[in-house]
Design a protein around this motif. Structure first.
Motif, mmCIF file in Angstrom:
data_model
loop_
_atom_site.group_PDB
_atom_site.id
_atom_site.type_symbol
_atom_site.label_atom_id
_atom_site.label_comp_id
_atom_site.label_asym_id
_atom_site.label_seq_id
_atom_site.Cartn_x
_atom_site.Cartn_y
_atom_site.Cartn_z
ATOM 1 N N TYR A 331 0.847 -1.193 0.000
ATOM 2 C CA TYR A 331 0.000 0.000 0.000
ATOM 3 C C TYR A 331 0.888 1.251 0.000
ATOM 4 N N ILE A 341 -7.744 -5.842 7.363
ATOM 5 C CA ILE A 341 -8.176 -5.639 5.982
ATOM 6 C C ILE A 341 -9.209 -6.706 5.646
ATOM 7 N N ASP A 345 -12.349 -3.939 1.345
ATOM 8 C CA ASP A 345 -11.386 -2.844 1.459
ATOM 9 C C ASP A 345 -10.474 -2.792 0.233
ATOM 10 N N GLN A 347 -7.431 -3.403 -1.906
ATOM 11 C CA GLN A 347 -6.496 -4.519 -1.787
ATOM 12 C C GLN A 347 -5.076 -4.076 -2.133
ATOM 13 N N THR A 385 -6.332 -11.080 3.168
ATOM 14 C CA THR A 385 -7.086 -9.826 3.097
ATOM 15 C C THR A 385 -8.521 -10.016 2.631
ATOM 16 N N THR A 403 -16.151 -2.182 13.067
ATOM 17 C CA THR A 403 -15.424 -1.100 12.389
ATOM 18 C C THR A 403 -13.942 -1.419 12.246
ATOM 19 N N GLU A 404 -13.428 -2.346 13.069
ATOM 20 C CA GLU A 404 -12.040 -2.803 12.939
ATOM 21 C C GLU A 404 -12.050 -4.312 12.737
ATOM 22 N N ARG A 405 -11.471 -4.750 11.640
ATOM 23 C CA ARG A 405 -11.539 -6.182 11.342
ATOM 24 C C ARG A 405 -10.589 -7.002 12.218
#
Length: 533
Positions: A331, A341, A345, A347, A385, A403-405
């Motif tokens: 990223y 991720i 989202d 990738q 991911t 909200t957070e994986r």
């Protein structure tokens, strides 16, 4: 192997996440016999020590970091006999064994907490934990939501992590004595050290003062901000001095490693003063993005801080709590820690991520001090991911309101054999987290003895690191710019090209190892080279 008297100062330590390393019985969960059977591969890779994440009895609300019994083994992973066999066979292979210790909190299933609930308010049993008649503040849990939970009789207990992980009161002498006993139990069984979970969190500010700032532990904290009342309090150092004295009674030496998300580096260095711990994880290095100037700054500050207290610096790029670096580097640069991720989202660029990961690993393994590897990074494994959300088990996913994986993506069982069930993780297709279809290409049997593979790159780097004494050498900068970072250790020049155009090596050097092939004698973009000067 490094000499016994200072093995930890330049050791390469390999983290095993037991449930995801090797499954001996086909139930889909890794176990201690599975780890023992795979130890020869770690010896062949060239690491010096193995660090095992928790394998204690646990209801597994937080993947074993909710411990119900510190002196036993969860039946999912084996028994004490299996632990003894693992330690003995590791030692036969000249591998040290470090185990996780989780002293900030227990499980709600621990006999102490059950006794606390049964005994009621004001009892000695409750005094082992942090109970109050009402929430003492509005602290938030690291996993989201309130850090206070009410019990049936109306009192509230503090849990900085999951509701199933009540914090111990480290001002209580019983707590301190109990953990000295736990240390001795495992030292007597032959372990070579302990990685201490949340080492900076055991002691809370005595008044439990209000705090409205962030509570995150897995985030690079702001060194200029006020210190939260639940982290990095002065009292933790007395605890580690007591523990160090216990470990020093044993031959070895045996070591203590701090998981302490503390900045600036000068405060982190206080955990590794001569009478405290031996090592502390270098999280500023872990979260530093792929930029030459930033990585040089972190290397300089890290070496300076630990040198001031006579301790070695540690280096780490991945672990069980962060997105794997083969994915992070795919990223654009971001500050701090990525929060997991998912399939919906953006990738990563898989090819670019692996290319940069190999370059970063080769750079890291040349740095003076001790290096930590996370299982699978030697295979070039990326994050999973596209893990389906309905398979997620990290409590962060639920407590954050989706909200957070969370951290499941870096904990997927690793591949050993491309064409075997569960890619050789176990004898069946079972896998506690689903493995992606791409895992076959990363399997060890597809990489071993294959020139240029990531596994062979790591093996060659560890061999050269040892033969050239890189871990015990002094670093001298050779060049630094926005595009190139170069330093010398021992008789080796280490050059990383962060730019887009190829760069030349100095005349007269002999290339020892390169993260990717050179092009017309030049170092391509996102490549690290070791060259003998």
């Amino acid at each position: 192997m490094p000499p016994t008297e200072h093995w930890w100062r330049d050791a390469v330590i390999y983290q095993v996440y037991p449930r995801s390393f090797a499954d001996s019985d086909g139930d889909g969960m890794g176990d201690l016999p599975g780890i023992t059977a795979r130890l020869p591969q770690l010896r062949d890779l060239g690491v010096d020590a193995v660090w095992l994440s928790p394998f204690y009895p646990s209801p597994q609300h937080d993947a074993g970091y909710d411990v119900a019994d510190y002196r036993s083994v969860d039946p999912r992973f084996g028994d004490l006999g299996a632990a003894d066999k693992l330690i003995a066979e590791a030692h036969d292979l000249d591998l040290k064994v470090i185990i996780d210790l989780v002293p900030n909190h227990t499980s709600t299933e621990h006999e102490w907490f059950r006794a606390a609930l049964a005994a009621g308010p004001g009892s000695p049993e409750r005094a082992r934990y942090i109970f109050r008649d009402q929430p003492a503040n509005s602290w938030q849990s690291v996993f989201g939501g309130s850090a206070w939970e009410q019990v049936a009789d109306g009192q509230w207990y503090l849990h900085l992590f999951d509701v199933s992980q009540p914090d111990l009161d480290w001002g209580n002498p019983e707590v301190r004595a109990e953990f000295v006993g736990i240390l001795r139990f495992w030292l007597d069984r032959g372990v070579d050290g302990f990685r201490v979970d949340v080492a900076h969190g055991l002691v809370k500010e005595s008044s439990l003062a209000e705090w409205t700032g962030p509570t995150e532990i897995l985030k690079d904290p702001d060194p200029d901000a006020a210190r939260p009342p639940m982290w990095d309090q002065e009292g933790v150092h007395d605890i580690y001095r007591e523990w160090r004295a216990v470990l020093d009674e044993y031959p070895g030496p045996r070591i203590l490693v701090a998981e302490a998300w503390v900045t600036p580096e000068e405060r982190l260095a206080r955990y590794v003063r001569p009478d405290e711990m031996h090592q502390a994880f270098n999280f500023p290095f872990l979260v530093a993005s792929w930029q030459a100037a930033l990585r040089r700054e972190v290397i300089d500050s890290s070496l300076a801080a630990t040198s001031a207290v006579g301790a070695p610096t540690t280096w780490v790029l991945s672990n069980h709590d962060v997105v794997r670096h083969a994915t992070r580097f795919g990223y654009p640069p971001v500050e701090g820690r990525m929060l997991g991720i998912g399939a919906g989202d953006p990738q990563p660029d898989i090819g670019l991520g692996l290319r940069r990961a190999r370059a970063a690993s080769l750079q890291m393994l040349a740095l003076p001090g001790s290096a930590y590897l996370y299982q699978g990074e030697e295979l070039g494994l990326p994050e999973h991911t596209t893990l389906p959300d309905d398979h997620r088990q990290d409590p962060t996913w639920e407590r954050s309101g989706h909200t957070e994986r969370g951290r499941d993506g870096c904990r997927v069982p690793i591949p050993w054999e491309a064409d075997a069930p569960s890619y050789g993780f176990g004898p069946s297709d079972a896998s506690w987290l689903p493995q992606p279809a791409s895992w076959a290409e990363y399997a060890l049997d597809r990489q071993r003895d294959v020139p240029g593979s990531t596994w062979e790159l790591y093996r060659a780097a560890l061999d050269l690191r040892r033969s050239h004494g890189l871990g015990t050498s002094t670093l001298t900068w050779a060049e630094s710019s926005e595009e190139v970072l170069a330093f010398r250790v021992s008789d080796v020049l280490v050059l990383t090209n962060f730019g887009s155009a190829p760069v030349s090596l100095p005349a007269g050097v002999r290339v020892l190892l390169s993260s990717e092939p050179l092009v017309d004698g030049q170092v391509p973009a996102d490549v690290t080279v070791w060259a003998q000067v």
